[in-house]
Design an enzyme around this catalytic site. Structure first.
Site, mmCIF file in Angstrom:
data_model
loop_
_atom_site.group_PDB
_atom_site.id
_atom_site.type_symbol
_atom_site.label_atom_id
_atom_site.label_comp_id
_atom_site.label_asym_id
_atom_site.label_seq_id
_atom_site.Cartn_x
_atom_site.Cartn_y
_atom_site.Cartn_z
ATOM 1 N N HIS A 167 0.779 -1.311 0.165
ATOM 2 C CA HIS A 167 0.016 -0.124 -0.013
ATOM 3 C C HIS A 167 0.913 1.406 0.201
ATOM 4 C CE1 HIS A 167 -2.731 -2.932 2.282
ATOM 5 N NE2 HIS A 167 -3.363 -2.549 1.408
ATOM 6 N N GLN B 86 -18.142 -6.003 -1.695
ATOM 7 C CA GLN B 86 -17.151 -6.942 -2.390
ATOM 8 C C GLN B 86 -16.984 -8.160 -1.915
ATOM 9 O OE1 GLN B 86 -13.905 -3.761 -2.442
ATOM 10 N NE2 GLN B 86 -12.671 -5.452 -2.298
ATOM 11 N N GLY C 62 -2.667 -1.553 -7.373
ATOM 12 C CA GLY C 62 -1.614 -2.435 -7.393
ATOM 13 C C GLY C 62 -1.807 -3.596 -8.603
ATOM 14 N N LYS D 199 -0.779 -6.708 -8.104
ATOM 15 C CA LYS D 199 -1.160 -7.646 -7.499
ATOM 16 C C LYS D 199 -2.523 -8.253 -7.599
ATOM 17 C CE LYS D 199 -2.159 -9.776 -3.522
ATOM 18 N NZ LYS D 199 -3.195 -9.342 -2.676
ATOM 19 N N ASP D 200 -3.257 -7.326 -7.757
ATOM 20 C CA ASP D 200 -4.855 -7.504 -7.965
ATOM 21 C C ASP D 200 -5.230 -7.455 -9.353
ATOM 22 O OD1 ASP D 200 -6.070 -7.969 -4.840
ATOM 23 O OD2 ASP D 200 -4.602 -6.351 -4.952
ATOM 24 N N VAL E 123 4.564 -5.516 -4.629
ATOM 25 C CA VAL E 123 5.649 -5.254 -3.462
ATOM 26 C C VAL E 123 5.658 -6.771 -2.864
ATOM 27 C CG1 VAL E 123 6.503 -4.391 -1.297
ATOM 28 C CG2 VAL E 123 5.617 -2.971 -3.318
ATOM 29 N N SER F 169 0.371 -8.850 1.273
ATOM 30 C CA SER F 169 -1.326 -9.027 1.241
ATOM 31 C C SER F 169 -1.634 -8.950 2.905
ATOM 32 C CB SER F 169 -1.825 -10.238 0.958
ATOM 33 O OG SER F 169 -3.220 -10.348 1.188
HETATM 34 P P1 AMP Z 1 -6.469 -3.670 -0.483
HETATM 35 O O1 AMP Z 1 -6.276 -2.921 0.798
HETATM 36 O O2 AMP Z 1 -6.053 -5.146 -0.347
HETATM 37 O O3 AMP Z 1 -7.968 -3.357 -1.114
HETATM 38 O O4 AMP Z 1 -5.457 -3.176 -1.419
HETATM 39 C C1 AMP Z 1 -5.463 -1.773 -1.718
HETATM 40 C C2 AMP Z 1 -4.737 -1.537 -3.168
HETATM 41 O O5 AMP Z 1 -3.304 -1.939 -2.497
HETATM 42 C C3 AMP Z 1 -4.990 -2.196 -4.228
HETATM 43 O O6 AMP Z 1 -4.860 -1.305 -5.428
HETATM 44 C C4 AMP Z 1 -4.060 -3.462 -4.225
HETATM 45 O O7 AMP Z 1 -3.860 -3.915 -5.704
HETATM 46 C C5 AMP Z 1 -2.831 -2.741 -3.774
HETATM 47 N N1 AMP Z 1 -1.792 -3.885 -3.072
HETATM 48 C C6 AMP Z 1 -2.098 -4.692 -2.229
HETATM 49 N N2 AMP Z 1 -1.165 -5.663 -1.926
HETATM 50 C C7 AMP Z 1 -0.191 -5.272 -2.875
HETATM 51 C C8 AMP Z 1 1.324 -5.382 -3.050
HETATM 52 N N3 AMP Z 1 1.682 -6.391 -2.464
HETATM 53 N N4 AMP Z 1 1.894 -4.739 -3.809
HETATM 54 C C9 AMP Z 1 1.533 -3.466 -4.364
HETATM 55 N N5 AMP Z 1 0.154 -3.298 -4.483
HETATM 56 C C10 AMP Z 1 -0.681 -3.961 -3.625
#
Ligand code: AMP
Length: 280
Positions: A37, A61, A147, A149-150, A176, A185
């Site tokens: 993040h 979601q 990210g 990652k998703d 990352v 994650s």
């Molecule tokens: P989330 O809180 O899991 O919904 O993620 C919020 C944002 O952070 C989303 O755009 C994810 O794709 C991104 N994100 C989560 N994990 C990673 C990571 N390991 N590397 C880069 N971006 C990430």
């Protein structure tokens, strides 16, 4: 850093930015922040005059039997990390603010939401697209950071923005990883120490696929087999899907003659992890 919980205040704050001709970056998250993040936050800060991060664990979601109720939360720690990173405002509305009584409007990106994660999480991307469009409408950011990652989520959001003429530029950022290669994650916190050690097999499988790509292998089945074998070496791992797809359409490739995305979801115990590798 200003902490904002109401839609009116958030819109007012953004309007002030626009009136002063300041570009505005948005980093939407569900909190429990880690370096993944924060890499998005740093990129947003480097490319915009002002940056807003949002934290909202979005109920629409999550499927009925998923982890909404136990999703990890750390509001104090998250605030400290965002403040230290130099974020200007944190938007952290509650569910009632985002989905008041009688809420009934949803955004659906039809085809891109169907394969891969859409197979086991049928309403997931509808919830994602809806909450992201709401955030875009409330904040009107110049740019928004997501990210890779998703990966499917990123493609769904890019398509929604194109189809609905949304005036926010969507920027994808690299995944990352932990030192051993596991993609960071918030859900990694569910893993027991032994599961955490085994979880590196997702990354190792993707690395083997990348090595195969370097040999100009064209047979899709070989890629999938090498990933599946790497994952199944570890006990208690249960692949939900392992696919080789076109990076733009997310359709299955029949042969590899150009850019390919290896993408997977694997359950380790109760925890569902996703990862991917773009090969080009
Ligand atoms: P989330 O809180 O899991 O919904 O993620 C919020 C944002 O952070 C989303 O755009 C994810 O794709 C991104 N994100 C989560 N994990 C990673 C990571 N390991 N590397 C880069 N971006 C990430």
């Amino acid at each position: 850093m200003e902490i904002i919980t109401s839609v009116e205040e958030m819109s007012e704050w953004s309007r002030e930015c626009a009136l002063n001709l300041k570009s505005l970056g948005l980093v939407p998250t569900m909190g429990y922040l880690h370096e993944g993040h924060l890499s998005l936050v740093r990129k947003a800060i480097s490319e915009n005059d002002r940056v807003v991060a949002s934290i909202f664990v979005n109920p629409t979601q999550f499927g009925r039997n998923e982890d909404f109720g136990v999703y990890p939360r750390d509001p104090g720690g998250d605030c400290a990390k965002l403040e230290a990173s130099g974020v200007d405002a944190l938007f952290t509305p509650d569910a009632e603010t985002m989905y008041g009584a009688g809420y009934e409007t949803f955004v659906e990106v039809q085809h891109l939401s169907l394969p891969l994660c859409g197979q086991t999480r049928p309403d997931h991307f509808r919830g994602v697209a809806t909450v992201v469009l709401k955030l875009f409408n409330i904040i009107e950011p110049t740019r928004a950071y997501f990210g890779c990652k998703d990966y499917q989520q990123l493609q769904v959001i890019k398509k929604m923005v194109r189809d609905l003429n949304v005036r926010t530029e969507v920027i994808g950022c690299p995944t990352v990883r932990e030192p051993d290669g596991l993609a960071m994650s918030s859900r990694n916190s569910y893993l027991s120490p032994s599961q955490r050690k085994r979880a590196v097999c997702l990354y190792e499988g993707l690395r083997k696929a990348q090595a195969l790509f370097m040999t100009h292998e064209t047979d899709v089945e070989k890629y999938i087999r090498v990933i599946a074998e790497t994952i199944s070496i570890e006990s208690g791992t249960n692949p939900e899907y392992i696919r080789l797809v076109d990076p733009d359409t997310l359709r299955d490739l029949s042969a590899v003659h150009g850019p390919a995305l290896a993408i997977l979801a694997v359950r380790i115990g109760q925890t569902r992890l996703i990862d991917n590798a773009l090969m080009s």
